[in-house]
Design a protein around this motif. Structure first.
Motif, PDB file in Angstrom:
ATOM      1  N   GLY A 452      -5.790  90.847 -47.981  1.00  0.00           N
ATOM      2  CA  GLY A 452      -7.073  90.944 -48.577  1.00  0.00           C
ATOM      3  C   GLY A 452      -7.694  89.828 -49.098  1.00  0.00           C
ATOM      4  O   GLY A 452      -7.435  88.773 -48.756  1.00  0.00           O
ATOM      5  N   LEU A 453      -8.758  90.186 -50.360  1.00  0.00           N
ATOM      6  CA  LEU A 453      -9.016  88.811 -50.725  1.00  0.00           C
ATOM      7  C   LEU A 453      -8.415  87.892 -51.367  1.00  0.00           C
ATOM      8  O   LEU A 453      -8.549  86.700 -51.277  1.00  0.00           O
ATOM      9  CB  LEU A 453     -10.238  89.431 -51.707  1.00  0.00           C
ATOM     10  CG  LEU A 453     -11.463  89.985 -51.389  1.00  0.00           C
ATOM     11  CD1 LEU A 453     -12.437  90.303 -52.512  1.00  0.00           C
ATOM     12  CD2 LEU A 453     -12.200  89.083 -50.460  1.00  0.00           C
ATOM     13  N   PHE A 454      -7.089  88.431 -51.421  1.00  0.00           N
ATOM     14  CA  PHE A 454      -6.015  87.361 -52.010  1.00  0.00           C
ATOM     15  C   PHE A 454      -5.669  86.423 -50.742  1.00  0.00           C
ATOM     16  O   PHE A 454      -5.463  85.093 -51.121  1.00  0.00           O
ATOM     17  CB  PHE A 454      -4.933  88.202 -52.542  1.00  0.00           C
ATOM     18  CG  PHE A 454      -3.648  87.055 -53.013  1.00  0.00           C
ATOM     19  CD1 PHE A 454      -3.657  86.176 -53.785  1.00  0.00           C
ATOM     20  CD2 PHE A 454      -2.553  86.920 -51.956  1.00  0.00           C
ATOM     21  CE1 PHE A 454      -2.545  85.308 -54.270  1.00  0.00           C
ATOM     22  CE2 PHE A 454      -1.564  86.159 -52.206  1.00  0.00           C
ATOM     23  CZ  PHE A 454      -1.379  85.493 -53.193  1.00  0.00           C
ATOM     24  N   GLY A 455      -5.640  86.739 -49.509  1.00  0.00           N
ATOM     25  CA  GLY A 455      -5.383  86.147 -48.430  1.00  0.00           C
ATOM     26  C   GLY A 455      -6.535  85.071 -48.112  1.00  0.00           C
ATOM     27  O   GLY A 455      -6.281  83.923 -47.926  1.00  0.00           O
ATOM     28  N   THR A 456      -7.856  85.296 -48.596  1.00  0.00           N
ATOM     29  CA  THR A 456      -8.843  84.607 -48.221  1.00  0.00           C
ATOM     30  C   THR A 456      -8.945  83.270 -49.220  1.00  0.00           C
ATOM     31  O   THR A 456      -9.004  82.187 -48.675  1.00  0.00           O
ATOM     32  CB  THR A 456     -10.283  85.461 -48.464  1.00  0.00           C
ATOM     33  OG1 THR A 456     -10.463  86.452 -47.727  1.00  0.00           O
ATOM     34  CG2 THR A 456     -11.342  84.210 -48.436  1.00  0.00           C
ATOM     35  N   LEU A 457      -8.477  83.807 -50.477  1.00  0.00           N
ATOM     36  CA  LEU A 457      -8.274  82.657 -51.584  1.00  0.00           C
ATOM     37  C   LEU A 457      -7.002  81.611 -50.960  1.00  0.00           C
ATOM     38  O   LEU A 457      -7.237  80.524 -51.414  1.00  0.00           O
ATOM     39  CB  LEU A 457      -7.972  83.355 -52.901  1.00  0.00           C
ATOM     40  CG  LEU A 457      -7.831  82.368 -54.338  1.00  0.00           C
ATOM     41  CD1 LEU A 457      -8.799  81.419 -54.214  1.00  0.00           C
ATOM     42  CD2 LEU A 457      -7.395  83.166 -55.511  1.00  0.00           C
ATOM     43  N   LEU A 458      -6.111  82.334 -50.937  1.00  0.00           N
ATOM     44  CA  LEU A 458      -4.733  81.637 -50.236  1.00  0.00           C
ATOM     45  C   LEU A 458      -5.040  80.773 -49.055  1.00  0.00           C
ATOM     46  O   LEU A 458      -4.707  79.501 -49.120  1.00  0.00           O
ATOM     47  CB  LEU A 458      -3.813  82.491 -50.001  1.00  0.00           C
ATOM     48  CG  LEU A 458      -2.405  81.680 -49.516  1.00  0.00           C
ATOM     49  CD1 LEU A 458      -1.776  81.133 -50.612  1.00  0.00           C
ATOM     50  CD2 LEU A 458      -1.372  83.031 -49.211  1.00  0.00           C
ATOM     51  N   GLY A 459      -5.814  81.374 -48.258  1.00  0.00           N
ATOM     52  CA  GLY A 459      -6.002  80.337 -47.028  1.00  0.00           C
ATOM     53  C   GLY A 459      -7.231  79.384 -47.449  1.00  0.00           C
ATOM     54  O   GLY A 459      -6.927  78.196 -46.871  1.00  0.00           O
ATOM     55  N   PHE A 460      -8.155  79.774 -48.293  1.00  0.00           N
ATOM     56  CA  PHE A 460      -9.032  78.531 -48.725  1.00  0.00           C
ATOM     57  C   PHE A 460      -8.248  77.309 -49.486  1.00  0.00           C
ATOM     58  O   PHE A 460      -8.785  76.184 -49.307  1.00  0.00           O
ATOM     59  CB  PHE A 460     -10.169  79.219 -49.440  1.00  0.00           C
ATOM     60  CG  PHE A 460     -11.149  78.242 -49.725  1.00  0.00           C
ATOM     61  CD1 PHE A 460     -11.869  77.770 -48.947  1.00  0.00           C
ATOM     62  CD2 PHE A 460     -11.286  77.872 -51.192  1.00  0.00           C
ATOM     63  CE1 PHE A 460     -12.920  76.832 -49.236  1.00  0.00           C
ATOM     64  CE2 PHE A 460     -12.486  76.949 -51.570  1.00  0.00           C
ATOM     65  CZ  PHE A 460     -13.265  76.427 -50.412  1.00  0.00           C
ATOM     66  N   LEU A 461      -7.381  77.916 -50.126  1.00  0.00           N
ATOM     67  CA  LEU A 461      -6.694  76.706 -51.034  1.00  0.00           C
ATOM     68  C   LEU A 461      -5.596  75.877 -50.020  1.00  0.00           C
ATOM     69  O   LEU A 461      -5.489  74.866 -50.229  1.00  0.00           O
ATOM     70  CB  LEU A 461      -5.456  77.444 -52.146  1.00  0.00           C
ATOM     71  CG  LEU A 461      -6.459  78.206 -53.206  1.00  0.00           C
ATOM     72  CD1 LEU A 461      -5.555  78.746 -54.172  1.00  0.00           C
ATOM     73  CD2 LEU A 461      -7.275  77.051 -53.899  1.00  0.00           C
ATOM     74  N   MET A 462      -5.139  76.662 -49.150  1.00  0.00           N
ATOM     75  CA  MET A 462      -4.343  75.778 -48.220  1.00  0.00           C
ATOM     76  C   MET A 462      -5.281  74.905 -47.383  1.00  0.00           C
ATOM     77  O   MET A 462      -4.852  73.819 -46.890  1.00  0.00           O
ATOM     78  CB  MET A 462      -3.763  76.839 -47.086  1.00  0.00           C
ATOM     79  CG  MET A 462      -2.655  77.723 -47.609  1.00  0.00           C
ATOM     80  SD  MET A 462      -1.891  79.066 -46.603  1.00  0.00           S
ATOM     81  CE  MET A 462      -1.250  77.797 -45.193  1.00  0.00           C
ATOM     82  N   ILE A 463      -6.619  75.356 -47.325  1.00  0.00           N
ATOM     83  CA  ILE A 463      -7.236  74.179 -46.262  1.00  0.00           C
ATOM     84  C   ILE A 463      -7.706  73.030 -47.349  1.00  0.00           C
ATOM     85  O   ILE A 463      -7.656  71.934 -46.817  1.00  0.00           O
ATOM     86  CB  ILE A 463      -8.677  75.092 -46.071  1.00  0.00           C
ATOM     87  CG1 ILE A 463      -8.422  76.078 -44.876  1.00  0.00           C
ATOM     88  CG2 ILE A 463      -9.608  73.982 -45.546  1.00  0.00           C
ATOM     89  CD1 ILE A 463      -9.559  77.032 -44.587  1.00  0.00           C
ATOM     90  N   ILE A 464      -7.936  73.373 -48.666  1.00  0.00           N
ATOM     91  CA  ILE A 464      -8.142  72.369 -49.380  1.00  0.00           C
ATOM     92  C   ILE A 464      -6.811  71.264 -49.528  1.00  0.00           C
ATOM     93  O   ILE A 464      -7.129  70.063 -49.650  1.00  0.00           O
ATOM     94  CB  ILE A 464      -8.646  72.989 -50.852  1.00  0.00           C
ATOM     95  CG1 ILE A 464     -10.032  73.561 -50.621  1.00  0.00           C
ATOM     96  CG2 ILE A 464      -8.688  71.720 -51.865  1.00  0.00           C
ATOM     97  CD1 ILE A 464     -10.380  74.019 -52.199  1.00  0.00           C
ATOM     98  N   ALA A 465      -5.855  71.998 -49.666  1.00  0.00           N
ATOM     99  CA  ALA A 465      -4.452  71.140 -49.777  1.00  0.00           C
ATOM    100  C   ALA A 465      -4.343  70.281 -48.477  1.00  0.00           C
ATOM    101  O   ALA A 465      -3.822  69.335 -48.444  1.00  0.00           O
ATOM    102  CB  ALA A 465      -3.355  72.069 -50.050  1.00  0.00           C
ATOM    103  N   HIS A 466      -4.696  70.813 -47.289  1.00  0.00           N
ATOM    104  CA  HIS A 466      -4.656  70.148 -46.011  1.00  0.00           C
ATOM    105  C   HIS A 466      -5.575  68.897 -46.122  1.00  0.00           C
ATOM    106  O   HIS A 466      -5.241  67.902 -45.712  1.00  0.00           O
ATOM    107  CB  HIS A 466      -4.758  71.016 -45.017  1.00  0.00           C
ATOM    108  CG  HIS A 466      -4.744  70.407 -43.490  1.00  0.00           C
ATOM    109  ND1 HIS A 466      -3.971  69.759 -43.141  1.00  0.00           N
ATOM    110  CD2 HIS A 466      -6.134  70.176 -42.999  1.00  0.00           C
ATOM    111  CE1 HIS A 466      -4.176  69.132 -41.715  1.00  0.00           C
ATOM    112  NE2 HIS A 466      -5.467  69.188 -41.707  1.00  0.00           N
ATOM    113  N   LEU A 467      -6.835  69.335 -46.767  1.00  0.00           N
ATOM    114  CA  LEU A 467      -7.759  68.187 -46.634  1.00  0.00           C
ATOM    115  C   LEU A 467      -7.368  66.867 -47.789  1.00  0.00           C
ATOM    116  O   LEU A 467      -7.487  65.958 -47.326  1.00  0.00           O
ATOM    117  CB  LEU A 467      -9.005  68.571 -47.212  1.00  0.00           C
ATOM    118  CG  LEU A 467      -9.793  69.590 -46.150  1.00  0.00           C
ATOM    119  CD1 LEU A 467     -11.144  70.193 -46.833  1.00  0.00           C
ATOM    120  CD2 LEU A 467     -10.251  68.726 -44.841  1.00  0.00           C
TER     121      LEU A 467
END
Length: 531
Positions: A452-467
């Motif tokens: 759900g939207l928790f996955g969207t938030l989790l994925g977005f935070l993972m992208i930021i952490a990767h950056l």
């Protein structure tokens, strides 16, 4: 995890004993000196260039001494050879110029070929490389050396308007496949004696000319040394385009984001050089590479600095918004319609569900089907001939989209979401960065379908952490936002007036921090001059 660690470790470069040397470009026969006998040299080069119909070898007189001239007809300008080289040799023969040693050959060069770009040749591999590069090589009997005259053809694509980074206001020139032309386009804009150019030869088979360009009194020496070191470490067989070089010298990390900025606009590359960055030109490629690069560079275009700062700021913020839409909109649609309907207004929920009433697939399958279809249409439009490419992409999208809706395969609202996502993806000024967004969008869709939207938030935070983990030639990828540098915020999300942007970015560690006089100093100087 062990597999990923093994892949990453295999991508790391050993900088201690991996430097390319001139001997790396010598073939299996090794380093062989030229013979003093013309007959031996003639037989050797006829054997090397056997079955090459464009190879030309002829005996000539160099003064009163017999010699050889050899070149490839397909690589040289025949008018230069007939009008200049052969005429000069005839003139020297009429004067009975005697050449018996290296000193005589040097004097002969100065007297008869002083206006030519000349390289001395002493080894067989030197002769081979110069012939393949469009030189005419002259060998003299009784001397184990010769001279190579630059007589290559000047045929090249003319300077045209940029096809990949178009702007309304500003210079319309773009780079070509000629390294010399590209270098001249930069020098026309930066008339500074501190503009340095260093040449490298990369690729054992192609021996491609690579050039780095920087201001030696501005660019950080550490960054210049790092770029130079990485190019020297390349041990590839072929470099056909700057994309090959980019992959070889970029920071070795698993990331979809480009680690170098590429552009075919001379004005954009020149501006980056003045900022303190290093440009890399590859012979045969119309795209220059710029290092280091940060995340915000992919939201800036040269036109931002050719128009008012308020309009430039609005357009830049629009690009950031388009990036978020292209990345998050499809996954948010899945999360809201499948898991969190209570977050959507009631009337809109009823409308969406009414449209999906006859759709036989779940929302995620419906979305993936349309996204994959659009990607196929986009690739078909790009790869097909230009005459029919646009027709296929536009008509195909309209026909397939309308037919899919009428057949009940997808809903009207989903077509709007996919179309808006696609248009937002096209806003990105750099194609390589848009490709990263396309790839990550599918990842977020799959995670959201599971969480759900928790996955969207989790994925977005993972992208930021990767950056935050990425580095481009030692510079943090998210600079100047992470770590935050207050002085550099004048040209990130907003673009302040040029008078206020008087310093170079701190993250580049430029030797000269001040780029121009500050705005409060200019009126004072004028007053002093008037008084």
């Amino acid at each position: 995890m062990k597999v990923f660690k093994k892949i990453i470790s295999s991508m790391k470069v050993d900088s201690t004993n991996n430097k390319t040397t001139p001997e790396d470009f010598i073939d299996e026969q090794g380093k062989k000196a030229l013979s003093k006998s013309l007959s031996k040299n003639e037989d050797q080069f006829k054997q090397i260039f056997a079955n090459s119909f464009d190879f030309y070898l002829e005996r000539v007189y160099v003064g009163e001494t017999e010699g050889l001239i050899l070149y490839l007809k397909s690589m040289v300008d025949l008018s230069k050879i007939s009008d200049s080289v052969q005429t000069t040799l005839t003139k020297a023969h009429s004067k009975q110029y005697k050449i018996s040693n290296s000193a005589d050959l040097t004097e002969f060069q100065k007297e008869y070929f002083s206006s030519y770009d000349i390289d001395p040749v002493k080894y067989e591999h030197d002769v081979v490389w110069h012939v393949l590069s469009g030189y005419s090589v002259i060998l003299i009997g009784g001397i184990s050396e010769g001279i190579a005259l630059h007589t290559s053809t000047s045929e090249a694509r003319s300077i045209e308007q940029s096809q990949t980074q178009t702007i309304i206001r500003g210079p319309q020139e773009s780079f070509t496949e000629s390294k010399g032309t590209n270098l001249s386009l930069i020098r026309r804009r930066i008339k500074n004696s501190h503009l340095k150019t260093e040449k490298f030869k990369v690729g054992k088979d192609t021996q491609t000319a690579v050039c780095i360009i920087y201001l030696d009194n501005v660019a950080s020496k550490d960054i210049v040394d790092e770029v130079r070191s990485r190019i020297n470490q390349i041990k590839a067989n072929a470099i056909i385009d700057s994309g090959n070089l980019e992959e070889l010298i970029s920071d070795k990390v698993l990331t979809p984001f480009p680690m170098m900025y590429h552009s075919d606009r001379p004005d954009a590359v020149s501006a980056d050089i003045i900022e303190g960055k290093v440009a890399v030109l590859v012979d045969g490629s119309p795209f220059a590479l710029v290092a280091p690069v940060v995340f915000t560079d992919f939201f800036q275009v040269s036109e931002d600095y050719y128009q008012g700062f308020m309009m430039a700021t609005m357009l830049r913020m629009l690009r950031f918004l388009a990036f978020l839409l292209a990345l998050l909109l499809p996954s948010m649609y899945i999360g809201l319609t499948t898991f969190h309907q209570q977050l959507i207004p009631t009337d809109l929920v009823v409308s969406i569900q009414a449209q999906r009433e006859g759709v036989p697939f779940p929302a995620v399958v419906e979305l993936l089907l349309m996204e994959v279809t659009f990607e196929i249409l986009r690739e078909a439009g790009v790869r097909m001939p230009r005459v029919v490419g646009q027709t296929v992409s536009i008509v195909g999208a309209l026909v397939i989209g309308q037919a899919a809706v009428e057949a009940g395969v997808v809903s009207h609202f989903l077509v709007i979401v996919v179309a808006l996502t696609a248009m937002a993806g096209f806003v990105s000024p750099v194609y390589a960065f848009a490709n990263a967004t396309r790839l990550l969008r599918f990842v977020l869709i799959i995670i959201t379908a599971m969480l759900g939207l928790f996955g969207t938030l989790l994925g977005f935070l993972m992208i930021i952490a990767h950056l935050t983990h990425l580095r481009s030639f030692g510079v943090p990828y998210l600079a100047p936002m992470g770590p935050i540098i207050l002085e550099d915020q004048k040209d990130v999300m907003v673009r302040l007036p040029i008078q206020l942007m008087n310093k170079r970015p701190n993250y580049l560690h430029a030797q000269k921090d001040l780029k121009q006089a500050s705005s409060d100093q200019l009126p004072r100087q004028k007053k002093e001059e008037s008084s």
